[in-house]
Design an enzyme around this catalytic site. Structure first.
Site, PDB file in Angstrom:
ATOM      1  N   GLU A 136      21.089  71.916 -23.711  1.00 32.36           N
ATOM      2  CA  GLU A 136      20.006  72.651 -23.059  1.00 32.36           C
ATOM      3  C   GLU A 136      18.651  72.431 -23.725  1.00 32.36           C
ATOM      4  OE1 GLU A 136      23.769  75.067 -22.158  1.00 32.36           O
ATOM      5  OE2 GLU A 136      22.941  73.936 -23.848  1.00 32.36           O
ATOM      6  N   GLU A 138      30.572  76.177 -22.857  1.00 33.75           N
ATOM      7  CA  GLU A 138      30.724  77.632 -22.919  1.00 33.75           C
ATOM      8  C   GLU A 138      31.969  78.087 -22.164  1.00 33.75           C
ATOM      9  OE1 GLU A 138      25.997  78.880 -23.255  1.00 33.75           O
ATOM     10  OE2 GLU A 138      26.884  78.446 -21.295  1.00 33.75           O
TER      11      GLU A 138
END
Length: 256
Positions: free
Chosen positions: A130, A110
């Site tokens: 994740e 990110e």
């Protein structure tokens, strides 16, 4: 500023280095605060014209948030409202380059996607892992991946959590170039110098314009682009650019 973040300025280029290689440059809350402070300094500076974000060591750009630190938040709401390093990178007013060396996982991916341009070393790997731990990314993972690599490839990465290679990332458009690890920072600095030589107000408005291209309907985005063009055209730098063109010399831009 924590020792786990290095912030260096050379001429008109700033380099933010995640400096925790023994932990794959995983980000702690203290590091997030330091990134926020570095971005604030970049934005306040009249001389910094391009920012490089990279990771220390040979193994990782950034492995995301330090998972061991996540249980220190007393409630999920406190976690939701924490200072976020990806938000900080997106708040940069100056053009930014991610020099991705090694793993860019979770918040590291990110962070890279929050930069305007991404360069990768040939050992780089990109992942949204994740889901393997029971949650999803929260720093812009889905929207950035969908825009960068398309809906199917974004779903593949987010729903499996498995990494993709630098070569595949290049083919998908996630990164612009792949170099050797030894050449990565040299290439990033050369690109930063090229951008820094351009009219800085125009470069900053170009960044705003690109954001608008992803968030506005087409006609509104074109209208906004025309407004930004008009703002740039009224600057002293634009007048200098026209004068330099007529006089057949290099322009001297002053961010005015």
């Amino acid at each position: 500023m924590t020792e786990d973040i290095r912030f260096e300025i050379e001429d008109d280029i700033a380099v933010i280095t995640l400096n925790r290689p023994q932990k794959l440059n995983a980000v702690t809350p203290e590091m997030a605060d330091a990134i926020v402070a570095a971005v604030t300094e970049c934005n306040d500076s009249d001389t910094i014209r391009c920012v490089i974000v990279t990771g220390a060591g040979e193994r990782a750009f950034c492995a995301g948030s330090d998972i061991r630190e996540l249980d220190t938040y007393e409630t999920p709401w406190q976690f939701r409202n924490r200072p976020d390093y990806c938000d900080a990178i997106r708040a940069l007013l100056k053009p930014s380059i991610a020099a991705v060396n090694g793993y860019a996982f979770g918040g590291g991916l990110e962070t890279a996607m929050s930069c305007d341009i991404r360069l990768a070393s040939d050992n780089a790997q990109f992942a949204a892992p994740e889901i393997k731990l029971g949650w999803i990314g929260g720093g812009g993972m889905a929207v950035h991946l969908a825009h960068a690599v398309g809906s199917s490839n974004a779903a593949l990465m987010i729903m499996t959590g498995d990494p993709v290679s630098a070569e595949r990332a290049l083919g998908w458009g996630l990164v612009s170039e792949v170099t050797t690890q030894a050449e990565l920072m040299t290439r990033a600095r050369a690109l930063a110098k090229t951008i820094a030589a351009r009219a800085p107000i125009a470069a900053e408005t170009a960044k705003l314009n690109l954001k608008a291209a992803f968030s506005m309907p087409v006609e509104k985005a074109i209208e906004y682009e025309r407004d930004l063009q008009t703002i740039c055209f009224a600057t002293a730098d634009a007048a200098e650019g026209r004068a330099a063109f007529k006089e057949k010399r290099q322009p001297v831009f002053k961010r005015r």
